[in-house]
Enzyme design. Structure first.
Site, short mmCIF file in Angstrom:
data_model
loop_
_atom_site.label_atom_id
_atom_site.label_comp_id
_atom_site.label_asym_id
_atom_site.label_seq_id
_atom_site.Cartn_x
_atom_site.Cartn_y
_atom_site.Cartn_z
N ILE A 204 0.76 -1.30 0.04
CA ILE A 204 -0.06 -0.01 0.01
C ILE A 204 1.09 1.14 -0.09
CG2 ILE A 204 -1.91 1.15 1.07
CD1 ILE A 204 -2.14 -1.17 2.83
N HIS A 205 0.74 2.10 -0.96
CA HIS A 205 1.52 3.21 -1.07
C HIS A 205 1.00 4.33 -1.83
CE1 HIS A 205 2.37 2.49 -5.31
NE2 HIS A 205 2.99 3.63 -5.45
N ARG A 206 0.04 4.37 -2.51
CA ARG A 206 -0.69 5.41 -3.18
C ARG A 206 -1.26 6.54 -2.19
NH1 ARG A 206 -0.94 5.72 -8.72
NH2 ARG A 206 -0.01 3.76 -9.83
#
Length: 368
Positions: A204-206
């Protein structure tokens, strides 16, 4: 021929390694590597350069984190100074980050041909910063190297047909080169006491997920409710938000194992041995396809529409129920992976051939 390559984020390091390695064997091409410093965490850059044997950048702007406008402005100032000093024949950009658009604008303003690798991608959502970066960069690039025929068609619909080539996906070339070495040398499964096909890998990075407390909490609720073992290499942005909000921490079940960011080899091993992959990353979606691992995407859209059409990737957004159900019941068939969606792994060779031809023709035109 001199090429000024602009990179600044982890996915660009992975894409650049194959092309830079291919250029090493060319006596007639000099590559100058400029690292903007967009990703500045040690696990997000230094480790990648050493592990993948990426040439040490000739320049590092060290811009770090900031607002989109300030970060891009700092990059443009630094790139312009270096471009004026180095006088490259091409400015080469990758993907869709702020480093990408900064390089494209500087090149276009200085009348240096801009080469965009991974051109033509669209998810048709202009609320996502990467989509703006793609559209603007493609509109002012001279040579556009697309990873798929879908990308070529996207550009055609926007009236961009000159200098457009489908050369396959540069990430596939990198993946094929390193996979066996990664699986042989990585000990990540032993270190985490994991067995193949008995865990879910999640990334998860956005910003649309990490910077929205409700979205991030819902993702963790869906992962927790799946009851599956989840391995989550934590992105610095995600880690920061989790530490700030107790409500998010409470939504993280005991089945979710948060670990520090991992290197490329460890990531390949975790991907190849996962039962399924849950991600909001475009690059990880593709690597899941390369590995024939079912992918569940934490977004409402994706630039890699081929994987959706093939039935090997599902869009679930941030709906906890959809995340849980997809983890538990989504099982693509073997034949769904039969098409060669992303080329033959010889992207660098094709790009260099076209660059040489363009450079020769341009040099002849100038001399006349």
């Amino acid at each position: 021929m001199k090429i000024l390559t602009i990179i600044g984020a982890r996915p660009q390091f992975i894409k650049a390694v194959s092309f830079s390695r291919y250029l090493k064997n060319s006596l007639d091409i000099q590559e100058i590597i400029l690292h903007t410093g967009q990703h500045y965490d040690n696990n997000m850059n230094d480790n990648f350069f050493s592990e993948l044997d990426i040439p040490k950048p000739d320049y590092n702007l060290g811009v770090g984190s900031d607002t989109h406008a300030r970060q891009t402005a700092k990059m443009m100032i630094g790139i312009e100074d270096i471009a004026l000093n180095e006088k490259p024949n091409f400015i080469l950009i990758y993907g869709d980050t702020n480093s990408t658009i900064a390089g494209a604008i500087v090149g276009a303003k200085l009348h240096i041909p801009v080469v965009h690798i991974e051109a033509g991608l669209r998810n048709f959502n202009k609320k996502i910063p990467e989509e703006i970066n793609r559209i603007v960069s493609d509109s002012i690039s001279t040579l556009l190297f697309c990873p798929t025929e879908t990308a070529v068609n996207n550009l055609k619909k926007e009236g961009i047909t000159s200098g457009v080539y489908n050369v396959g996906d540069i990430m596939l070339e990198t993946y094929l080169f390193y996979k066996n070495k990664a699986l042989k040398n990585s000990s990540i499964l032993d270190r985490l006491n994991l067995k193949p096909k008995e865990y879910i890998l999640c990334t998860i990075h956005r910003a649309s997920n990490t910077d929205n407390i409700v979205n991030l909490k819902n993702i963790f609720i869906g992962l927790t409710d799946s009851k599956e073992i989840v391995i989550l290499p934590i992105h610095p942005r995600t880690k920061k938000i989790i530490n700030q909000y107790k409500s998010i921490k409470k939504s993280i079940g005991k089945n979710i194992n948060i670990i520090e960011p991992v290197g490329y080899f460890d990531m390949i091993s975790l991907e190849a041995n996962a039962k399924k992959i849950v991600t909001d990353s475009g690059g990880v979606q593709k690597e899941a396809y390369f590995d024939k691992i079912p992918c569940i995407t934490l977004r409402e859209n994706t630039e890699w529409v081929e994987t959706i059409e093939q039935g090997v990737n599902q869009l679930v957004g941030v709906d906890p129920w959809k995340i849980k159900e997809s983890i538990n019941i989504f099982y693509p068939q073997e034949q769904d992976y039969s098409k060669q969606l992303y080329g033959d792994g010889k992207t660098s060779e094709k790009i260099v051939k076209i660059l040489n031809q363009y450079h020769c023709e341009r040099s002849e035109a100038i001399s006349e």
